[in-house]
Each structure stands twice: as structure tokens, then as C-alpha cells.
Design a protein around this motif. Structure first.
Motif, PDB file in Angstrom:
ATOM      1  N   GLU A  63       0.831  -1.202   0.000  1.00  0.00           N
ATOM      2  CA  GLU A  63       0.000   0.000   0.000  1.00  0.00           C
ATOM      3  C   GLU A  63       0.873   1.263   0.000  1.00  0.00           C
ATOM      4  O   GLU A  63       0.588   2.250  -0.703  1.00  0.00           O
ATOM      5  N   ALA A  64       1.949   1.224   0.806  1.00  0.00           N
ATOM      6  CA  ALA A  64       2.848   2.378   0.853  1.00  0.00           C
ATOM      7  C   ALA A  64       3.541   2.586  -0.492  1.00  0.00           C
ATOM      8  O   ALA A  64       3.686   3.731  -0.959  1.00  0.00           O
ATOM      9  N   GLY A  67       1.100   4.116  -2.888  1.00  0.00           N
ATOM     10  CA  GLY A  67       0.876   5.529  -2.602  1.00  0.00           C
ATOM     11  C   GLY A  67       2.010   6.400  -3.101  1.00  0.00           C
ATOM     12  O   GLY A  67       1.790   7.496  -3.648  1.00  0.00           O
ATOM     13  N   VAL A  68       3.247   5.936  -2.936  1.00  0.00           N
ATOM     14  CA  VAL A  68       4.399   6.701  -3.405  1.00  0.00           C
ATOM     15  C   VAL A  68       4.404   6.777  -4.921  1.00  0.00           C
ATOM     16  O   VAL A  68       4.695   7.829  -5.512  1.00  0.00           O
ATOM     17  N   ALA A  70       1.872   6.736  -6.902  1.00  0.00           N
ATOM     18  CA  ALA A  70       0.844   7.690  -7.318  1.00  0.00           C
ATOM     19  C   ALA A  70       1.273   9.130  -7.033  1.00  0.00           C
ATOM     20  O   ALA A  70       1.025  10.040  -7.841  1.00  0.00           O
ATOM     21  N   GLU A  71       1.938   9.360  -5.884  1.00  0.00           N
ATOM     22  CA  GLU A  71       2.346  10.717  -5.514  1.00  0.00           C
ATOM     23  C   GLU A  71       3.393  11.276  -6.462  1.00  0.00           C
ATOM     24  O   GLU A  71       3.352  12.456  -6.832  1.00  0.00           O
ATOM     25  N   ASP A  75       3.407   5.671 -11.461  1.00  0.00           N
ATOM     26  CA  ASP A  75       2.446   4.705 -11.994  1.00  0.00           C
ATOM     27  C   ASP A  75       1.969   5.100 -13.396  1.00  0.00           C
ATOM     28  O   ASP A  75       1.168   4.392 -14.000  1.00  0.00           O
TER      29      ASP A  75
END
Length: 322
Positions: A63-64, A67-68, A70-71, A75
Motif C-alpha cells: 500500500e505504501a 501511494g508513493v 501515485a504521488e 504509476d
């Protein structure tokens, strides 16, 4: 009267054309550097998202990592990532270092002066050695020419890491004259500067010496001798000016070689600078930091090449109207 007015306009037009070509060349070099680094760093095995979270040893959760990605836009398709990076660079945004969590531009502003000082001092020393050996080869006869040629070939072929190790063994461990690592003092600069300067001096010395021999056989040198010019005056006032032109043309390449050699030298002598920063950034897959160091190095190279061109035009008046 009209001819007198035309000449300054022609010089201005040539100067503006030269400047426009230099600016266009600099933009192309920076674009090519950013493109090459972007795709090359992604060929290195590993996940950039893991590097952002502290490396493979961080044991980040899926999950982490998601998230990274996407930030930071990791991706997205590779082409979109590339265009996004070009857009940031065009707005002078070098981003944030993945590993150090700090602004890349601020970090480079701290590291750049040390590397530039090391490179400039090394280039100056390389030129002094090259001119000194050329002087000796010209005035010392065949034996001096043969010995200087052999020394130049050996110097140009010596690897930085081996030379640095030998200098540390001799001048630090054995004689105790100089510190083996950077101390922030002038004494701590001596061994790194000599390590970078000697190989470059070998190349510049070979080019300068060959040009000196060609210039010594030219008609202007024969005329100077006929007028009673001394050997020292002939060298300083006539031969060196002509012999320095090929070396000046190579000064840009020499500066680029010094910047690349700084990666090894700064690591061996534990000296802060762009070289050590780049080595650590590549190891950690720190894409923004690697890109920033590469772009600053490329820009420095372009500036030095332009300065070398100006120096060549100043030494050789024929270049001003070419």
C-alpha cells in the motif's frame, strides 16, 4: 564613412550569431543529458518507489509503495513521466531528493563550489605542467623532447584511483607531508588537485609540444630569430601563442574530464562535492539528484567550452572574423 559604420555592425552581427549558436547548443546538450539520464536510470534494477521509502531494506508495504508511485507519478506510462520531467526542468524545478528529502537545487548549490574549485585548480595546474614540459622539450634538445614525450604518455594513461593511492602512500603515509583526506584547508586540496591534473597535463602537453615544434619551423619564427630574438623571447612572445591554440580548443574536453574524474577523486579523498553526491545518488536510484548533478555538470562543461572559444578567438585574431 558608410564602410566604417558597416564594420561595427558586421562584428555585432557575428557576435550575436555566435551567442545564438552557443545558447542553442547549450539547450540541446541539456535536453540530451536529461533524456539520457531519465532512460538510463530506469534500466538500473530496482524500484524507484522503494528508493523513496528508504531502499529495499525498508520493508515497505504494497500500500505504501502504491501511494508513493501515485504521488510521484511513477504509476504513469514512461512517456508521460518523461514529458512531466521535461516540463519540471523547463521551469527550473529540479525536484526533491528521494534519499536526502531535501531540495535538489539547494543541495547542488552547496556541493557545486567545491567541485568547481577542484576542477579549476586542476585545469590551471595541468596547463602549468603542460607549458613547463613544452618549454623544456623545446629548449632542451632531442633528449629533453624524448623524455618529456614519454612522461606525457605515462601521465595521460595513469588511472585516477591508482594515482591517488600512490600519492597517499608517498606523501601522507610515508613522508607525512600532506593529509590523506580532505580537511577543508589548502593542504587538503593538494593531493586531489595533483591527482586530477597530471593525466590532463599529459594530453595538453603532447598537443602543445607538437604545436610548438610546428610553430618553430614556421616563417615567422625564422624571421624572429633573424632579428636576434632570444630563445626565451621566441618561446614567450611568438611560439607559445600559436602552440596554445590546439590546447585551448581541448580545454573544454579537459574540464569535462576533470568533472568526471572528480567522482573517483572525491570518493578516495573523502572530499564533499558533486562527484561523491552523484555516486551516492546512483547507488540509491535517486533520480532527481542524479538528473540535477548531470545537468549542472553539463552546463558547466558548456560554459567552459564557450570560455575556451573566447580565449581562442582572443589569442588568434583570425578566429574573430571566421
Amino acid at each position: 564613412m558608410s564602410r566604417d559604420l558597416t564594420r561595427p555592425r558586421g562584428r555585432v552581427a557575428r557576435s550575436l550569431g555566435w551567442l545564438a549558436r552557443r545558447v542553442a547548443g547549450a539547450v540541446f546538450v541539456l535536453w540530451a543529458t536529461a533524456t539520457l539520464i531519465f532512460f538510463a536510470i530506469r534500466l538500473v534494477p530496482g524500484d524507484p518507489a522503494e528508493a523513496i521509502l528508504g531502499g529495499p531494506g525498508s520493508q515497505a508495504s504494497p500500500e505504501a509503495l502504491a501511494g508513493v508511485r501515485a504521488e510521484y507519478g511513477l504509476d504513469q506510462p514512461l512517456l508521460l513521466q518523461y514529458l512531466a520531467q521535461l516540463g519540471r526542468l523547463a521551469s527550473l524545478d529540479l525536484g526533491t531528493s528521494y534519499s536526502l528529502k531535501t531540495d535538489v537545487a539547494g543541495l547542488l548549490a552547496v556541493q557545486l563550489p567545491g567541485t568547481l574549485l577542484l576542477a579549476v585548480l586542476s585545469l590551471a595546474l595541468a596547463w602549468l605542467i603542460a607549458i613547463g614540459t613544452a618549454w623544456w622539450a623545446t629548449l632542451g634538445g632531442r633528449v629533453a623532447a624524448a623524455v618529456s614525450s614519454g612522461l606525457e604518455v605515462v601521465a595521460s594513461a595513469v588511472p585516477h584511483f591508482w594515482l591517488a593511492s600512490m600519492l597517499i602512500v608517498v606523501f601522507s603515509s610515508t613522508l607525512g607531508w600532506l593529509p590523506p583526506v580532505s580537511t577543508g584547508t589548502p593542504a587538503g586540496l593538494v593531493l586531489p588537485v595533483v591527482t586530477l591534473a597530471l593525466p590532463v597535463a599529459g594530453f595538453l602537453g603532447q598537443v602543445t609540444r607538437d604545436s610548438l615544434f610546428d610553430a618553430a619551423a614556421a616563417p615567422f619564427a625564422l624571421s624572429a630569430r633573424a632579428r636576434g630574438e632570444s630563445r626565451g623571447g621566441l618561446f614567450g612572445r611568438h611560439l607559445l601563442r600559436h602552440a596554445a591554440l590546439p590546447g585551448l580548443a581541448l580545454s573544454g574536453w579537459a574540464f569535462g574530464s576533470l568533472l568526471s574524474g572528480a567522482v573517483v577523486v572525491e570518493s578516495v579523498f573523502a572530499r564533499p562535492g558533486l562527484g561523491r553526491t552523484l555516486l551516492g545518488a546512483v547507488t540509491l536510484r535517486d533520480i532527481p539528484l542524479v538528473t540535477g548533478v548531470a545537468l549542472v555538470s553539463a552546463l558547466s562543461y558548456v560554459v567552459v567550452v564557450a570560455l575556451g572559444d573566447l580565449a581562442e578567438r582572443a589569442v588568434d585574431p583570425r578566429g574573430r572574423t571566421a
